[in-house]
Design a protein around this motif. Structure first.
Motif, PDB file in Angstrom:
ATOM      1  N   GLY A  95       6.379  28.743  39.032  1.00 52.00           N
ATOM      2  CA  GLY A  95       5.404  29.288  39.978  1.00 52.00           C
ATOM      3  C   GLY A  95       4.115  29.706  39.299  1.00 52.00           C
ATOM      4  O   GLY A  95       3.016  29.435  39.789  1.00 52.00           O
ATOM      5  N   LEU A  96       4.237  30.362  38.136  1.00 50.81           N
ATOM      6  CA  LEU A  96       3.039  30.754  37.389  1.00 50.81           C
ATOM      7  C   LEU A  96       2.298  29.528  36.851  1.00 50.81           C
ATOM      8  O   LEU A  96       1.063  29.501  36.825  1.00 50.81           O
ATOM      9  CB  LEU A  96       3.405  31.710  36.257  1.00 50.81           C
ATOM     10  CG  LEU A  96       3.785  33.119  36.716  1.00 50.81           C
ATOM     11  CD1 LEU A  96       4.438  33.896  35.585  1.00 50.81           C
ATOM     12  CD2 LEU A  96       2.577  33.870  37.263  1.00 50.81           C
TER      13      LEU A  96
ATOM     14  N   CYS B 112       5.381  34.140  52.534  1.00 45.07           N
ATOM     15  CA  CYS B 112       5.726  35.019  51.408  1.00 45.07           C
ATOM     16  C   CYS B 112       6.346  36.324  51.897  1.00 45.07           C
ATOM     17  O   CYS B 112       7.381  36.768  51.379  1.00 45.07           O
ATOM     18  CB  CYS B 112       4.490  35.308  50.548  1.00 45.07           C
ATOM     19  SG  CYS B 112       3.947  33.897  49.555  1.00 45.07           S
TER      20      CYS B 112
ATOM     21  N   LEU C 203       3.468  31.719  44.174  1.00 39.09           N
ATOM     22  CA  LEU C 203       4.222  32.926  44.536  1.00 39.09           C
ATOM     23  C   LEU C 203       5.347  32.580  45.507  1.00 39.09           C
ATOM     24  O   LEU C 203       6.484  33.036  45.335  1.00 39.09           O
ATOM     25  CB  LEU C 203       3.294  33.978  45.157  1.00 39.09           C
ATOM     26  CG  LEU C 203       3.989  35.244  45.679  1.00 39.09           C
ATOM     27  CD1 LEU C 203       4.717  35.983  44.557  1.00 39.09           C
ATOM     28  CD2 LEU C 203       2.977  36.148  46.363  1.00 39.09           C
TER      29      LEU C 203
ATOM     30  N   LEU D  77      -3.527  35.713  42.320  1.00 38.52           N
ATOM     31  CA  LEU D  77      -3.849  35.840  43.737  1.00 38.52           C
ATOM     32  C   LEU D  77      -5.216  36.485  43.924  1.00 38.52           C
ATOM     33  O   LEU D  77      -5.994  36.074  44.788  1.00 38.52           O
ATOM     34  CB  LEU D  77      -2.769  36.650  44.455  1.00 38.52           C
ATOM     35  CG  LEU D  77      -1.383  36.008  44.485  1.00 38.52           C
ATOM     36  CD1 LEU D  77      -0.363  37.003  45.023  1.00 38.52           C
ATOM     37  CD2 LEU D  77      -1.389  34.737  45.307  1.00 38.52           C
TER      38      LEU D  77
ATOM     39  N   GLY E 183       0.221  28.266  39.592  1.00 40.30           N
ATOM     40  CA  GLY E 183      -0.927  29.140  39.832  1.00 40.30           C
ATOM     41  C   GLY E 183      -1.970  29.083  38.735  1.00 40.30           C
ATOM     42  O   GLY E 183      -3.169  29.003  39.003  1.00 40.30           O
TER      43      GLY E 183
ATOM     44  N   TYR F 212       8.149  30.987  43.644  1.00 40.48           N
ATOM     45  CA  TYR F 212       8.935  32.003  42.938  1.00 40.48           C
ATOM     46  C   TYR F 212       9.861  32.748  43.905  1.00 40.48           C
ATOM     47  O   TYR F 212      11.063  32.907  43.642  1.00 40.48           O
ATOM     48  CB  TYR F 212       8.002  32.993  42.229  1.00 40.48           C
ATOM     49  CG  TYR F 212       8.722  34.207  41.714  1.00 40.48           C
ATOM     50  CD1 TYR F 212       9.638  34.103  40.671  1.00 40.48           C
ATOM     51  CD2 TYR F 212       8.519  35.456  42.289  1.00 40.48           C
ATOM     52  CE1 TYR F 212      10.322  35.222  40.213  1.00 40.48           C
ATOM     53  CE2 TYR F 212       9.192  36.569  41.835  1.00 40.48           C
ATOM     54  CZ  TYR F 212      10.092  36.450  40.794  1.00 40.48           C
ATOM     55  OH  TYR F 212      10.775  37.545  40.349  1.00 40.48           O
ATOM     56  N   LEU F 213       9.328  33.195  45.016  1.00 33.92           N
ATOM     57  CA  LEU F 213      10.125  33.939  45.985  1.00 33.92           C
ATOM     58  C   LEU F 213      11.270  33.099  46.534  1.00 33.92           C
ATOM     59  O   LEU F 213      12.388  33.595  46.736  1.00 33.92           O
ATOM     60  CB  LEU F 213       9.241  34.450  47.124  1.00 33.92           C
ATOM     61  CG  LEU F 213       8.209  35.509  46.737  1.00 33.92           C
ATOM     62  CD1 LEU F 213       7.240  35.764  47.895  1.00 33.92           C
ATOM     63  CD2 LEU F 213       8.885  36.798  46.293  1.00 33.92           C
TER      64      LEU F 213
ATOM     65  N   GLY G 234       7.267  39.082  39.942  1.00 35.43           N
ATOM     66  CA  GLY G 234       6.419  38.934  41.122  1.00 35.43           C
ATOM     67  C   GLY G 234       5.036  39.521  40.917  1.00 35.43           C
ATOM     68  O   GLY G 234       4.025  38.949  41.351  1.00 35.43           O
TER      69      GLY G 234
ATOM     70  N   ALA H 269       9.747  31.896  38.132  1.00 34.95           N
ATOM     71  CA  ALA H 269       8.543  32.554  37.607  1.00 34.95           C
ATOM     72  C   ALA H 269       7.735  31.603  36.736  1.00 34.95           C
ATOM     73  O   ALA H 269       6.511  31.485  36.900  1.00 34.95           O
ATOM     74  CB  ALA H 269       8.917  33.801  36.820  1.00 34.95           C
TER      75      ALA H 269
ATOM     76  N   PHE I 244       1.993  37.543  39.452  1.00 30.89           N
ATOM     77  CA  PHE I 244       1.181  36.675  40.308  1.00 30.89           C
ATOM     78  C   PHE I 244      -0.071  37.370  40.829  1.00 30.89           C
ATOM     79  O   PHE I 244      -0.997  36.709  41.283  1.00 30.89           O
ATOM     80  CB  PHE I 244       2.013  36.160  41.489  1.00 30.89           C
ATOM     81  CG  PHE I 244       3.022  35.135  41.100  1.00 30.89           C
ATOM     82  CD1 PHE I 244       2.700  33.786  41.114  1.00 30.89           C
ATOM     83  CD2 PHE I 244       4.288  35.512  40.702  1.00 30.89           C
ATOM     84  CE1 PHE I 244       3.632  32.836  40.742  1.00 30.89           C
ATOM     85  CE2 PHE I 244       5.230  34.572  40.335  1.00 30.89           C
ATOM     86  CZ  PHE I 244       4.898  33.226  40.350  1.00 30.89           C
TER      87      PHE I 244
END
Length: 195
Positions: free
Chosen positions: A60-61, A147, A91, A186, A64, A94-95, A179, A57, A182
């Motif tokens: 990934g954030l 994703c 995202l 997005l 982003g 993160y996934l 999740g 997280a 995000f």
């Protein structure tokens, strides 16, 4: 041009995923050693989940939120179109971390055959989605297919792993909430990409 933009985004993504490899090497031996005791194994699996969810997280954030800065720093202004895609890469990052945590748990349980079979289904789902999404949305469609496929992989892994440990709804909630963080990125990315 589209291939160059995708490759630039993948370089950032792949650099970050090396962290998952290091974490896997740390946690897999510990999880395997604790497999015989459901309580100890559940605690170790929980620790793995917390580390992977939080690391995925945060990184990934970061990808982003700071997409424009990252692209300018690493590739220059000519590659700024990549910045619009980085929230989707974030995202996906993160996934993949969430799936990686479940993958470690399943490997510690000796479920490599299940993982291999599930990975085959994962790629079939992604390719089926890509046939539908890529013609309309290009690189965004491919990343969206990745994703969605990864969410399915996480669900398959989590259900299978629940046979070997006591499941925890708080970690499931934390996974979903992280999740959801995000979504604003997005949304912003989608609106910027349309203009």
């Amino acid at each position: 041009v589209a291939v160059g933009i995708y490759q630039a985004g993948m370089r950032i993504f792949q650099t970050g995923t090396q962290v998952a490899t290091v974490l896997s090497n740390v946690f897999l031996p510990r999880a395997s050693a604790n497999f015989e005791s459901i309580d100890t194994f559940t605690k170790e699996a929980r620790r793995i989940q917390i580390v992977f969810i939080s690391t995925g997280a945060v990184l990934g954030l970061f990808i982003g939120v700071f997409s424009s800065y990252i692209v300018r720093l690493l590739f220059g202004a000519d590659f700024l179109p990549v910045a619009v895609l980085l929230p989707l890469f974030g995202l996906l990052f993160y996934l993949r971390f969430v799936a990686g945590a479940w993958g470690i748990v399943l490997t510690a349980c000796g479920q490599q055959v299940f993982r291999a079979a599930t990975t085959g289904v994962y790629w079939l789902v992604i390719l089926a989605l890509a046939v539908w999404l890529v013609p309309s949305y290009g690189i965004r469609g491919w990343l969206t297919a990745l994703c969605i496929g990864t969410i399915g992989l996480i669900l398959f892994y989590a259900v299978r792993a629940s046979r070997y440990l006591t499941t925890s709804w708080d970690l499931a909630a934390a996974t979903i909430l992280c999740g959801l963080l995000f979504l604003p990125l997005l949304w912003r990315s989608l609106n910027v990409g349309e203009h």
